[in-house]
Design a protein around this motif. Structure first.
Motif, PDB file in Angstrom:
ATOM      1  N   VAL A 132       0.975  -0.997  -0.076  1.00 10.71           N
ATOM      2  CA  VAL A 132       0.037   0.085  -0.025  1.00 10.71           C
ATOM      3  C   VAL A 132       0.799   1.218   0.032  1.00 10.71           C
ATOM      4  CG1 VAL A 132      -1.860   1.319   1.279  1.00 10.71           C
ATOM      5  CG2 VAL A 132      -1.913  -1.303   1.464  1.00 10.71           C
ATOM      6  N   TRP A 133       0.805   2.046  -1.001  1.00  6.98           N
ATOM      7  CA  TRP A 133       1.320   3.370  -1.226  1.00  6.98           C
ATOM      8  C   TRP A 133       0.604   4.437  -0.374  1.00  6.98           C
ATOM      9  CZ3 TRP A 133       6.471   3.633  -3.087  1.00  6.98           C
ATOM     10  CH2 TRP A 133       7.031   2.439  -3.686  1.00  6.98           C
ATOM     11  N   LEU A 134       1.101   5.278   0.220  1.00  5.37           N
ATOM     12  CA  LEU A 134       0.539   6.517   0.957  1.00  5.37           C
ATOM     13  C   LEU A 134       1.356   7.868   0.651  1.00  5.37           C
ATOM     14  CD1 LEU A 134       0.886   4.122   3.396  1.00  5.37           C
ATOM     15  CD2 LEU A 134      -1.207   5.324   4.086  1.00  5.37           C
ATOM     16  N   ARG A 135       1.083   8.867   0.649  1.00  7.85           N
ATOM     17  CA  ARG A 135       1.446  10.058   0.422  1.00  7.85           C
ATOM     18  C   ARG A 135       1.044  11.103   1.577  1.00  7.85           C
ATOM     19  NH1 ARG A 135       3.056  10.326  -5.531  1.00  7.85           N
ATOM     20  NH2 ARG A 135       0.908  10.789  -5.850  1.00  7.85           N
ATOM     21  N   PHE A 136       1.777  11.998   2.193  1.00  3.32           N
ATOM     22  CA  PHE A 136       1.414  12.898   3.180  1.00  3.32           C
ATOM     23  C   PHE A 136       1.896  14.372   2.810  1.00  3.32           C
ATOM     24  CE2 PHE A 136       1.651   8.840   5.162  1.00  3.32           C
ATOM     25  CZ  PHE A 136       0.477   8.583   5.579  1.00  3.32           C
ATOM     26  N   ASP A 137       1.194  15.382   2.871  1.00  2.00           N
ATOM     27  CA  ASP A 137       1.742  16.603   2.830  1.00  2.00           C
ATOM     28  C   ASP A 137       2.566  16.967   4.146  1.00  2.00           C
ATOM     29  OD1 ASP A 137       1.988  19.225   2.341  1.00  2.00           O
ATOM     30  OD2 ASP A 137       0.071  19.961   2.164  1.00  2.00           O
ATOM     31  N   PHE A 138       3.757  17.408   4.044  1.00  2.00           N
ATOM     32  CA  PHE A 138       4.622  17.865   4.863  1.00  2.00           C
ATOM     33  C   PHE A 138       4.783  19.093   4.786  1.00  2.00           C
ATOM     34  CE2 PHE A 138       6.410  14.546   7.974  1.00  2.00           C
ATOM     35  CZ  PHE A 138       5.450  13.541   7.703  1.00  2.00           C
ATOM     36  N   SER A 139       4.311  19.864   4.062  1.00  2.00           N
ATOM     37  CA  SER A 139       4.770  21.377   3.778  1.00  2.00           C
ATOM     38  C   SER A 139       4.807  22.084   5.240  1.00  2.00           C
ATOM     39  CB  SER A 139       3.983  21.889   2.769  1.00  2.00           C
ATOM     40  OG  SER A 139       2.593  21.914   3.154  1.00  2.00           O
ATOM     41  N   ASP A 140       4.063  21.350   6.422  1.00  2.00           N
ATOM     42  CA  ASP A 140       4.178  22.082   7.508  1.00  2.00           C
ATOM     43  C   ASP A 140       5.217  21.638   8.084  1.00  2.00           C
ATOM     44  OD1 ASP A 140       3.008  19.748   7.677  1.00  2.00           O
ATOM     45  OD2 ASP A 140       1.639  20.045   9.273  1.00  2.00           O
ATOM     46  N   ALA A 141       5.872  20.748   7.890  1.00  2.00           N
ATOM     47  CA  ALA A 141       7.007  20.090   8.729  1.00  2.00           C
ATOM     48  C   ALA A 141       8.108  19.433   7.742  1.00  2.00           C
ATOM     49  CB  ALA A 141       6.498  19.234   9.712  1.00  2.00           C
ATOM     50  N   PRO A 142       8.659  20.294   6.757  1.00  2.00           N
ATOM     51  CA  PRO A 142       9.568  19.902   5.748  1.00  2.00           C
ATOM     52  C   PRO A 142      10.965  19.353   6.540  1.00  2.00           C
ATOM     53  CG  PRO A 142       9.315  22.062   5.505  1.00  2.00           C
ATOM     54  CD  PRO A 142       8.316  21.709   6.750  1.00  2.00           C
ATOM     55  N   GLN A 143      11.303  19.923   7.546  1.00  2.00           N
ATOM     56  CA  GLN A 143      12.402  19.449   8.307  1.00  2.00           C
ATOM     57  C   GLN A 143      12.448  17.926   8.791  1.00  2.00           C
ATOM     58  OE1 GLN A 143       9.979  21.515   9.514  1.00  2.00           O
ATOM     59  NE2 GLN A 143       9.716  20.640  11.544  1.00  2.00           N
ATOM     60  N   ALA A 144      11.130  17.532   8.949  1.00  2.00           N
ATOM     61  CA  ALA A 144      11.010  16.195   9.517  1.00  2.00           C
ATOM     62  C   ALA A 144      11.057  15.026   8.243  1.00  2.00           C
ATOM     63  CB  ALA A 144       9.682  16.303  10.144  1.00  2.00           C
ATOM     64  N   LEU A 145      11.078  15.436   7.191  1.00  3.16           N
ATOM     65  CA  LEU A 145      11.230  14.534   6.031  1.00  3.16           C
ATOM     66  C   LEU A 145      12.604  13.727   5.922  1.00  3.16           C
ATOM     67  CD1 LEU A 145       9.719  16.657   3.367  1.00  3.16           C
ATOM     68  CD2 LEU A 145       8.627  14.576   4.278  1.00  3.16           C
ATOM     69  N   PRO A 146      12.631  12.357   5.793  1.00  2.00           N
ATOM     70  CA  PRO A 146      13.814  11.607   5.640  1.00  2.00           C
ATOM     71  C   PRO A 146      14.834  12.304   4.827  1.00  2.00           C
ATOM     72  CG  PRO A 146      11.919  10.254   5.018  1.00  2.00           C
ATOM     73  CD  PRO A 146      11.501  11.758   5.257  1.00  2.00           C
ATOM     74  N   GLU A 147      16.261  12.026   4.805  1.00  2.00           N
ATOM     75  CA  GLU A 147      16.921  12.624   3.652  1.00  2.00           C
ATOM     76  C   GLU A 147      17.117  11.784   2.598  1.00  2.00           C
ATOM     77  OE1 GLU A 147      20.742  13.711   5.824  1.00  2.00           O
ATOM     78  OE2 GLU A 147      19.894  15.142   6.766  1.00  2.00           O
ATOM     79  N   GLY A 148      16.602  10.576   2.707  1.00  2.00           N
ATOM     80  CA  GLY A 148      16.907   9.688   1.758  1.00  2.00           C
ATOM     81  C   GLY A 148      15.840   8.657   1.776  1.00  2.00           C
ATOM     82  N   VAL A 149      16.095   7.314   1.216  1.00  3.03           N
ATOM     83  CA  VAL A 149      15.109   6.262   1.114  1.00  3.03           C
ATOM     84  C   VAL A 149      15.528   5.345   2.249  1.00  3.03           C
ATOM     85  CG1 VAL A 149      14.066   4.566  -0.212  1.00  3.03           C
ATOM     86  CG2 VAL A 149      14.914   6.737  -1.419  1.00  3.03           C
ATOM     87  N   ASP A 150      14.669   5.263   3.288  1.00  2.00           N
ATOM     88  CA  ASP A 150      14.862   4.439   4.466  1.00  2.00           C
ATOM     89  C   ASP A 150      13.647   3.491   4.328  1.00  2.00           C
ATOM     90  OD1 ASP A 150      16.850   6.282   5.296  1.00  2.00           O
ATOM     91  OD2 ASP A 150      15.621   7.372   6.978  1.00  2.00           O
ATOM     92  N   VAL A 151      14.517   2.223   4.578  1.00  2.00           N
ATOM     93  CA  VAL A 151      13.767   0.902   4.307  1.00  2.00           C
ATOM     94  C   VAL A 151      13.816   0.336   5.713  1.00  2.00           C
ATOM     95  CG1 VAL A 151      13.456  -1.114   3.183  1.00  2.00           C
ATOM     96  CG2 VAL A 151      14.473   0.865   1.771  1.00  2.00           C
ATOM     97  N   HIS A 152      12.602  -0.007   6.498  1.00  2.00           N
ATOM     98  CA  HIS A 152      12.692  -0.711   7.574  1.00  2.00           C
ATOM     99  C   HIS A 152      11.981  -1.797   7.525  1.00  2.00           C
ATOM    100  CE1 HIS A 152      13.768   3.006   9.840  1.00  2.00           C
ATOM    101  NE2 HIS A 152      13.586   3.575   8.844  1.00  2.00           N
ATOM    102  N   MET A 153      12.747  -3.173   8.063  1.00  3.04           N
ATOM    103  CA  MET A 153      11.901  -4.409   7.915  1.00  3.04           C
ATOM    104  C   MET A 153      11.809  -4.987   9.324  1.00  3.04           C
ATOM    105  SD  MET A 153      14.794  -5.862   5.153  1.00  3.04           S
ATOM    106  CE  MET A 153      16.303  -5.571   6.369  1.00  3.04           C
ATOM    107  N   PHE A 154      10.795  -5.553   9.327  1.00  3.51           N
ATOM    108  CA  PHE A 154      10.053  -5.734  10.818  1.00  3.51           C
ATOM    109  C   PHE A 154       9.797  -7.429  11.031  1.00  3.51           C
ATOM    110  CE2 PHE A 154       9.103  -1.434  10.297  1.00  3.51           C
ATOM    111  CZ  PHE A 154       9.552  -0.827  11.472  1.00  3.51           C
ATOM    112  N   GLY A 155      10.441  -8.240   9.911  1.00  2.11           N
ATOM    113  CA  GLY A 155      10.167  -9.674   9.923  1.00  2.11           C
ATOM    114  C   GLY A 155       8.783 -10.023   9.631  1.00  2.11           C
ATOM    115  N   ARG A 156       8.724 -11.365   9.172  1.00  4.02           N
ATOM    116  CA  ARG A 156       7.597 -11.928   8.846  1.00  4.02           C
ATOM    117  C   ARG A 156       6.765 -11.156   7.807  1.00  4.02           C
ATOM    118  NH1 ARG A 156       7.635 -16.320  11.548  1.00  4.02           N
ATOM    119  NH2 ARG A 156       7.960 -16.366  13.743  1.00  4.02           N
ATOM    120  N   GLY A 157       7.723 -10.518   6.682  1.00  6.32           N
ATOM    121  CA  GLY A 157       7.092 -10.024   5.586  1.00  6.32           C
ATOM    122  C   GLY A 157       6.798  -8.676   5.745  1.00  6.32           C
TER     123      GLY A 157
END
Ligand SMILES: Cc1cc2nc3c(=O)[nH]c(=O)nc-3n(C[C@H](O)[C@H](O)[C@H](O)COP(=O)(O)OP(=O)(O)OC[C@H]3O[C@@H](n4cnc5c(N)ncnc54)[C@H](O)[C@@H]3O)c2cc1C
Length: 409
Positions: A192-217
């Motif tokens: 599922v892809w999601l997109r959020f408007d962060f124009s009120d908090a651009p400093q919180a955006l990640p700098e790159g592409v961060d992939v987090h894996m939590f096991g079991r797919g």
């Protein structure tokens, strides 16, 4: 480096018809049109705006864009943000090596990229793009594709050409139409892809592409996209299609995967107005990429999983190799025939197969419990470092360089 060539003056110029104005189709169109080959592109959508698409360009494809002189222009126009790293974590914070090795790529707006290529092609009178036109099936004479049956605004028509290149992406209907077998690998998780408007908090955006894996797919990917937005891909086994409409359940499953710095913001923003899209993950490949008169490239030839952000990469690299061989043939006064198609497939197939193999293995690895996943990714990183194969994912299996470079105005 590519050869700087003056545009060719061809006595006999074949009309190339490209189906699909995605990255594979538009990059091929650009390279042919700027080398004086007449091209007609058919795109079923009315414009380039697409919901969610590949936005990460790996170093392997960036090199080709640089050689073609496109990358600096894309950066100048703020269509591409260079120097973006893909980082892999087990859980929230245990960093492991990316299987393909350290990558510094670029994030790109696909719509902006395709629009820019269209603008450049549009400077040439022998270029035509028909939006809102879908290719329905091939018309063959003596076993060779000579035309397409099309539909535009509910009306069927016929478009003739000399060479046809199907760049219409996953589920291309023309594959079946010409009777090519498709070999598919079943994968256990959708996205599922999601997109959020962060124009009120651009400093919180990640700098790159961060992939987090939590096991079991369960995998969650976070990266910044155009107009200060955060793009998220949440992947897990089971029926994710229904999650888009079940916001409480989506919140319950997604929020624990969001890094703590972003979580309160995502929690506050996630509601029924959030832009979402469901993607069935597919990895498949054609037994052969061509029939007489018709060549398949990009996802139409080998649909990639989003794992590792490789779809865009391969589509661009396919188009560079295809343009090289087609222009070689034309410069040598030869026809663009099955032999040329065969050379293109031979040069690209190994890499597509290798990267699909890697994607399938990574999909299996992320199905393990989290602690096993951690061990496997740590070991894989060490093995790849030792075997010096670490650069293959981001750099591609082989060198791909455009041979016919026309300076960008
Ligand atoms: C939701 C989603 C997210 C993705 N995320 C990533 C990512 O993060 N990183 C990554 O590398 N890859 C990602 N991908 C994959 C990546 O976008 C594709 O691999 C890449 O765009 C393939 O390029 P392509 O030109 O081969 O096909 P596409 O980009 O699919 O382009 C095909 C074009 O053909 C048109 N078309 C289709 N059928 C017809 C027809 N019959 N007649 C005329 N036109 C037609 C389509 O409208 C489309 O414009 C994602 C894909 C999706 C769907």
């Amino acid at each position: 480096m590519g050869i700087q060539c003056a545009p060719m003056s061809l006595q006999s110029k074949p009309q190339v018809v490209i189906i699909g104005a995605g990255p594979a189709g538009m990059m091929l169109a650009y390279q042919l049109v700027t080398n004086d080959v007449p091209v007609r592109v058919l795109e079923r959508h009315p414009d380039f705006e697409r919901e969610f698409r590949g936005e990460l360009i790996q170093p392997a494809a960036l090199g080709a864009l640089e050689t073609l002189g496109l990358l600096p222009k894309l950066v100048e126009r703020k269509i591409a943000s260079p120097d973006i790293e893909r980082r892999l974590f087990v859980g929230e914070s245990r960093r492991v090596m990316v299987p393909g090795g350290k990558e510094r790529g670029a994030l790109i707006s696909q719509a902006g990229f395709l629009q820019y290529l269209h603008e450049l092609c549009g400077r040439h009178p022998h270029y035509q793009l028909d939006f809102g036109t879908a290719a329905l099936q091939t018309i063959r004479e003596n076993g060779r594709v000579v035309a397409l049956k099309t539909r535009r605004e509910g009306t069927e028509g016929r478009i003739d050409g000399d060479i046809f290149v199907d760049c219409s992406g996953r589920n291309s209907g023309l594959r079946k139409d010409v009777g090519l077998e498709v070999e598919a690998t079943q994968l256990p998780a959708d996205v599922v892809w999601l997109r959020f408007d962060f124009s009120d908090a651009p400093q919180a955006l990640p700098e790159g592409v961060d992939v987090h894996m939590f096991g079991r797919g369960v995998v969650a990917v976070f990266f910044p996209t155009t107009r200060s937005r955060l793009q998220v891909a949440y992947s897990a086994p089971g029926d994710l299609g229904s999650l888009r409409k079940n916001i409480p359940e989506l919140r319950r499953r997604l929020l624990p995967t969001v890094p703590s710095k972003l979580r309160p913001l995502v929690e506050a923003k996630l509601d029924e107005h959030t832009e979402t899209q469901f993607l069935r993950v597919v990895v498949d490949r054609l037994e052969r990429w061509h029939v007489p008169g018709l060549l398949f490239l990009g996802d139409a030839a080998h649909t990639m999983s989003p794992s590792g952000g490789q779809g865009l990469n391969l589509a661009i690299r396919d188009s560079v190799v295809a343009a090289n061989h087609m222009l070689d043939a034309l410069h040598a006064g030869q026809p663009i025939d099955e032999q040329v198609f065969q050379k293109i497939e031979a040069e690209r197939r190994t890499e597509a197969d290798m990267i699909q193999g890697m994607q399938t293995r990574v999909h299996r690895m992320v199905m393990a419990p989290m602690f096993v996943e951690h061990i496997m990714f740590t070991l894989l990183g060490a093995v790849l470092r030792l075997s010096k194969k670490a650069s293959q994912g981001g750099q591609g299996a082989a060198r791909v360089e455009p041979r016919y470079v026309v300076p960008v105005p």
